[in-house]
Design a protein around this motif. Structure first.
Motif, PDB file in Angstrom:
ATOM      1  N   TYR A  59       0.855  -1.191   0.000  1.00 28.94           N
ATOM      2  CA  TYR A  59       0.000   0.000   0.000  1.00 28.94           C
ATOM      3  C   TYR A  59       0.882   1.229   0.000  1.00 28.94           C
ATOM      4  O   TYR A  59       2.058   1.176   0.363  1.00 28.94           O
ATOM      5  CB  TYR A  59      -0.933   0.023   1.223  1.00 28.94           C
ATOM      6  CG  TYR A  59      -0.258   0.526   2.473  1.00 28.94           C
ATOM      7  CD1 TYR A  59       0.504  -0.334   3.269  1.00 28.94           C
ATOM      8  CD2 TYR A  59      -0.343   1.870   2.844  1.00 28.94           C
ATOM      9  CE1 TYR A  59       1.140   0.129   4.406  1.00 28.94           C
ATOM     10  CE2 TYR A  59       0.295   2.335   3.974  1.00 28.94           C
ATOM     11  CZ  TYR A  59       1.035   1.471   4.760  1.00 28.94           C
ATOM     12  OH  TYR A  59       1.676   1.931   5.862  1.00 28.94           O
ATOM     13  N   LYS A  65      -5.253  13.698  -4.984  1.00 28.78           N
ATOM     14  CA  LYS A  65      -5.819  12.541  -5.677  1.00 28.78           C
ATOM     15  C   LYS A  65      -5.665  12.705  -7.182  1.00 28.78           C
ATOM     16  O   LYS A  65      -5.654  13.817  -7.698  1.00 28.78           O
ATOM     17  CB  LYS A  65      -7.266  12.294  -5.259  1.00 28.78           C
ATOM     18  CG  LYS A  65      -8.303  13.208  -5.836  1.00 28.78           C
ATOM     19  CD  LYS A  65      -9.608  13.048  -5.077  1.00 28.78           C
ATOM     20  CE  LYS A  65     -10.338  11.747  -5.365  1.00 28.78           C
ATOM     21  NZ  LYS A  65     -11.069  11.773  -6.623  1.00 28.78           N
ATOM     22  N   SER A  83      -4.857  10.259  -0.275  1.00 21.74           N
ATOM     23  CA  SER A  83      -5.305   9.040  -0.966  1.00 21.74           C
ATOM     24  C   SER A  83      -4.505   7.837  -0.497  1.00 21.74           C
ATOM     25  O   SER A  83      -3.311   7.941  -0.193  1.00 21.74           O
ATOM     26  CB  SER A  83      -5.147   9.189  -2.478  1.00 21.74           C
ATOM     27  OG  SER A  83      -5.957  10.242  -2.941  1.00 21.74           O
ATOM     28  N   ILE A  85      -3.615   3.924  -1.688  1.00 25.04           N
ATOM     29  CA  ILE A  85      -3.678   2.988  -2.819  1.00 25.04           C
ATOM     30  C   ILE A  85      -3.229   1.617  -2.327  1.00 25.04           C
ATOM     31  O   ILE A  85      -2.085   1.451  -1.880  1.00 25.04           O
ATOM     32  CB  ILE A  85      -2.794   3.458  -3.989  1.00 25.04           C
ATOM     33  CG1 ILE A  85      -3.332   4.815  -4.471  1.00 25.04           C
ATOM     34  CG2 ILE A  85      -2.814   2.466  -5.150  1.00 25.04           C
ATOM     35  CD1 ILE A  85      -2.299   5.747  -4.943  1.00 25.04           C
ATOM     36  N   THR A  87      -2.433  -2.064  -3.360  1.00 24.18           N
ATOM     37  CA  THR A  87      -2.148  -2.846  -4.570  1.00 24.18           C
ATOM     38  C   THR A  87      -2.305  -4.337  -4.281  1.00 24.18           C
ATOM     39  O   THR A  87      -1.774  -4.843  -3.290  1.00 24.18           O
ATOM     40  CB  THR A  87      -0.718  -2.540  -5.064  1.00 24.18           C
ATOM     41  OG1 THR A  87      -0.677  -1.146  -5.379  1.00 24.18           O
ATOM     42  CG2 THR A  87      -0.361  -3.347  -6.301  1.00 24.18           C
ATOM     43  N   ASP A  98      -5.338  -2.025  -8.302  1.00 21.45           N
ATOM     44  CA  ASP A  98      -5.183  -0.960  -7.305  1.00 21.45           C
ATOM     45  C   ASP A  98      -6.555  -0.541  -6.787  1.00 21.45           C
ATOM     46  O   ASP A  98      -7.434  -0.162  -7.575  1.00 21.45           O
ATOM     47  CB  ASP A  98      -4.502   0.269  -7.929  1.00 21.45           C
ATOM     48  CG  ASP A  98      -2.998   0.092  -8.042  1.00 21.45           C
ATOM     49  OD1 ASP A  98      -2.463  -0.855  -7.423  1.00 21.45           O
ATOM     50  OD2 ASP A  98      -2.361   0.889  -8.759  1.00 21.45           O
ATOM     51  N   ILE A 100      -8.328   2.271  -4.855  1.00 22.80           N
ATOM     52  CA  ILE A 100      -7.932   3.666  -4.585  1.00 22.80           C
ATOM     53  C   ILE A 100      -8.985   4.340  -3.718  1.00 22.80           C
ATOM     54  O   ILE A 100     -10.185   4.310  -4.040  1.00 22.80           O
ATOM     55  CB  ILE A 100      -7.761   4.434  -5.914  1.00 22.80           C
ATOM     56  CG1 ILE A 100      -6.760   3.676  -6.794  1.00 22.80           C
ATOM     57  CG2 ILE A 100      -7.296   5.870  -5.680  1.00 22.80           C
ATOM     58  CD1 ILE A 100      -6.773   4.072  -8.242  1.00 22.80           C
TER      59      ILE A 100
END
Ligand code: DGJ
Length: 680
Positions: A59, A65, A83, A85, A87, A98, A100
């Motif tokens: 992550y 963003k 943000s 993310i 993965t 991903d 998000i």
């Protein structure tokens, strides 16, 4: 006798635990590996396999963003947005996924979207990619959704969440009149001011699917994403598919707080138009006044009278181009009909401008009539399947906007008109839904991409228009309010809410629309009586009072108004200038719904600093021999004292909110009162 491992139960054995995913809350569920609830990611490999299995990889958190390529996306300064993310990877299918998430400092919202990348060597087909999934325990939930039809869009519906799957969806190629990309779960005790709500709204204007259900263990799953019906996206090696964004709101202070959060979020982080915080020109649209039967002389007459009454913009609706004397022809032939618009468009616009009015124009750029020069030249530009009768709706077909040359051509037609005269406003209409999903541009293995590519084409067109004409005020529309959604708000600060302009029908339509969207986005006009959609006769004052809580304008033949009605228009124009800033920028409060009480409607707006407020009370039916009532208002400061403008009383906020304001019986059905308050 007790067995060590019962069949059809979660395993106690570590090794088999993962085979029974129904009892595990999952952040983003995938198809075919043991979670039999609604999945979020489905694929089809070249070998025909459909299972997909994600595992966590890493992550990261970032400031700000990212804009989602080619899609409307909420935004914010890097200082105000963070943000996350996450993965994940499907090692078998060679996908990087991903998840998000973004959170905002000034408003309590989480946005979610997903990016899927093909990191393998072979193409793979995505057959479902949702944007959000929420698993949680049941809290005696009820589901709120918005349902409707043409002329009665977005009525609020509420039902108990059960083991039946609740599916709200559109497969019509647009967000639709019928269902809305919104779903909320509230506890059975949640009211306007207290209790929990979990809501999702989708920043997308095409096919969507929102689901909620209880599974066998009474766990809740709620999902939101592009509808998987007719969706199949070929993802070649190295390509990325990005989903639209879902907006998630949680409120522990009732439905009211959920609404304020959505309104604030859209005003601060989604709508980009320079008109967002401006008083929009009061417009008069000729549609209900003339339908197709008009020429420039008639428009000038309307404009002249409108100007006398204080109206600020003339909007020329459908019928000014090609051979468009009815709705059977000419869509696609965006050439001014000079028999109707004598001397051409510039001459008309100049005359209207000289009178001191702005000028707006209607388009339906996404459509093509079978009876049009464009169709005769390019029949393959319509969505359809060669050899199959193409379904006609309003006697028109839909342009294949998955085709870049069609997007470019369409843009040039619209832009040429906008360049040719001083156009301040465009009403962008769309009057049918998609059928016969076939494109002569897409290959067989990409045909399942058509509906999404169509939406990308629409977004591209509107983006181009805004880039070339940044000062243009755009009002989206789709046979009334079939595309009133956050996707469209990214391009236009207001959307025509419904073809039903009746003040009483508008109450339920506005209630549902304002459950999520700010009043400043709701296209609302005063129209003639008997109303064209329902034949109802309501007082001019009531029609004006209701429209005041939207963008406000007129849709009638002002040259035919009685002197009394003209005086009423002048008074309404004054009210608009007086209260528009409050209504546009303030917080909206529902007080009582005619849908629930069967007698009257009351809602209002309070300024952010609580110093000003305006409410509407609308007595839908006058009940015989009824006493006056007290209506407890919402949103005021209990410690402030307010001056009530119409009765000239001075009353404390806590009295107005707890005891209520006195509301006498009004003279007749459909009468309204505006209750304006100012802090002393
Ligand atoms: C549908 C819209 O909602 C109406 O306001 C009007 O513009 C018509 N289309 C014109 O065809």
């Amino acid at each position: 006798m007790y067995l060590d491992e019962y069949p059809f139960l979660p395993s106690k054995n570590k090794r088999d635990e993962g085979a029974f995913l129904d009892y595990i809350p999952t952040e983003y569920s995938t198809n075919g590996i043991g979670d039999y609830r609604e999945s979020c990611l489905d694929v089809e490999t070249l070998n025909g396999f459909t299972a997909t299995q994600l595992s966590y990889v890493s992550y990261k958190t970032v400031k700000g963003k990212k804009k989602i390529d080619n899609l409307p996306t909420s935004f914010g300064n890097p200082e105000d947005v963070d943000s996350l993310i996450i993965t994940c990877e499907d090692k078998y299918n060679r996908l990087k996924v991903d998840l998000i998430y973004s959170v905002f400092k000034d408003v309590d919202v989480i946005t979610r979207s997903v990016e899927v990348e093909n990191i393998g060597e072979n193409p793979i087909f995505l057959t479902k990619v949702y944007s959000a999934c929420l698993d949680m325990e049941n809290k005696d939930f009820e589901v709120i959704s918005l349902h409707g039809s043409w002329a009665r869009e977005r009525h609020v519906e509420c039902t108990k969440l059960s083991h039946l799957q609740y599916v709200v969806q559109s497969t019509r190629g647009e967000s639709s009149h019928q269902d809305h990309p919104f779903l909320a779960l509230k506890t059975s005790k949640t009211s306007e001011d207290c209790g929990e709500v979990y809501a999702m709204n989708f920043v997308y204007s095409g096919n969507f699917c929102a689901t909620a259900a209880l599974n066998q263990f009474d766990f809740v799953r709620m999902t939101m994403g592009i509808n998987s019906k007719d969706f199949k996206w070929k993802l070649n090696a190295g390509e990325v598919f990005a989903t639209p964004e879902a907006v998630l709101v949680y409120s522990s202070e009732g439905l009211g707080k959920m609404t304020t959060t959505f309104h604030d979020f859209y005003r601060k982080h989604l709508i980009r138009s320079p008109y967002l915080h401006k008083e929009r020109p009061i417009l008069i649209n000729n549609w209900e006044a003339t339908y197709f039967d008009f020429d420039s002389d008639k428009l000038i007459d309307i404009a002249r009278e409108a100007k006398n009454l204080g109206i600020e913009m003339l909007v020329m609706d459908d019928g000014w181009f090609g051979n468009r004397f009815d709705d059977n022809r000419s869509l696609g032939d965006w050439k001014v009909n000079e028999n109707k618009i004598k001397g051409g468009l510039k001459s008309l616009v100049d005359k209207v401008n000289e009178m001191g009015l702005k000028f707006g124009i209607w388009f339906e750029p996404e459509m093509i009539s079978p009876d049009s020069d464009l169709y005769r030249e390019h029949p393959d530009w319509a969505i359809g399947i060669t050899g199959m009768d193409n379904t006609r709706s309003r006697n028109q077909y839909v342009l294949d906007l998955s085709r870049p040359e069609v997007v470019q051509y369409t843009y040039e037609q619209v832009a040429a008109i906008c360049r040719s005269a001083n156009i301040d406003y465009v009403k962008w209409d769309m009057n049918r839904q998609l059928t016969n999903l076939g494109s002569s541009y897409l290959s067989a293995d990409q045909m399942g991409e058509l509906s999404h590519r169509y939406m990308l084409g629409v977004y591209k067109l509107q983006d181009m228009l805004i880039s070339e004409f940044p000062g243009l005020l755009i009002e989206n529309c789709s046979g009334g309010g079939a595309r009133f959604d956050p996707g469209m708000l990214y391009y236009s600060p207001q959307i025509w809410c419904s073809d039903d302009t009746d003040a009483i029908e508008r109450l339920a339509i506005m209630e549902g629309t304002a459950l999520i969207y700010p009043l400043s986005t709701i296209g609302a006009h005063v129209s003639t009586v008997p109303n064209h959609a329902v034949g109802r006769v309501t007082p001019m004052k009531t029609r004006g009072d209701v429209a005041l809580f939207g963008t406000f304008g007129y849709e009638l033949d002002v040259t035919k108004l009685s002197d009394e009605d003209k005086k009423c228009v002048v008074a309404q124009v004054e009210l608009y200038h007086k209260y528009n800033e409050l209504i546009r920028e303030g917080d909206y409060y529902r007080i009582s719904s005619y849908r629930e009480n069967g007698e009257y409607e009351c809602f209002g707006v309070v300024s952010k600093d609580k110093k000003e407020a305006i409410y509407i009370y609308l007595q839908v039916f006058r009940k015989p021999n009824m006493h006056s009532k007290r209506i407890p208002l919402r949103g005021l400061n209990p410690d402030y004292k307010y001056f009530v403008e119409d009765t000239e009383q001075e009353l404390p906020g806590d009295v107005l909110m707890n005891v209520g304001i006195n509301q006498p019986i009004l003279d007749s059905d459909f009468s309204s009162r505006l209750i304006a308050l100012k802090c002393i």
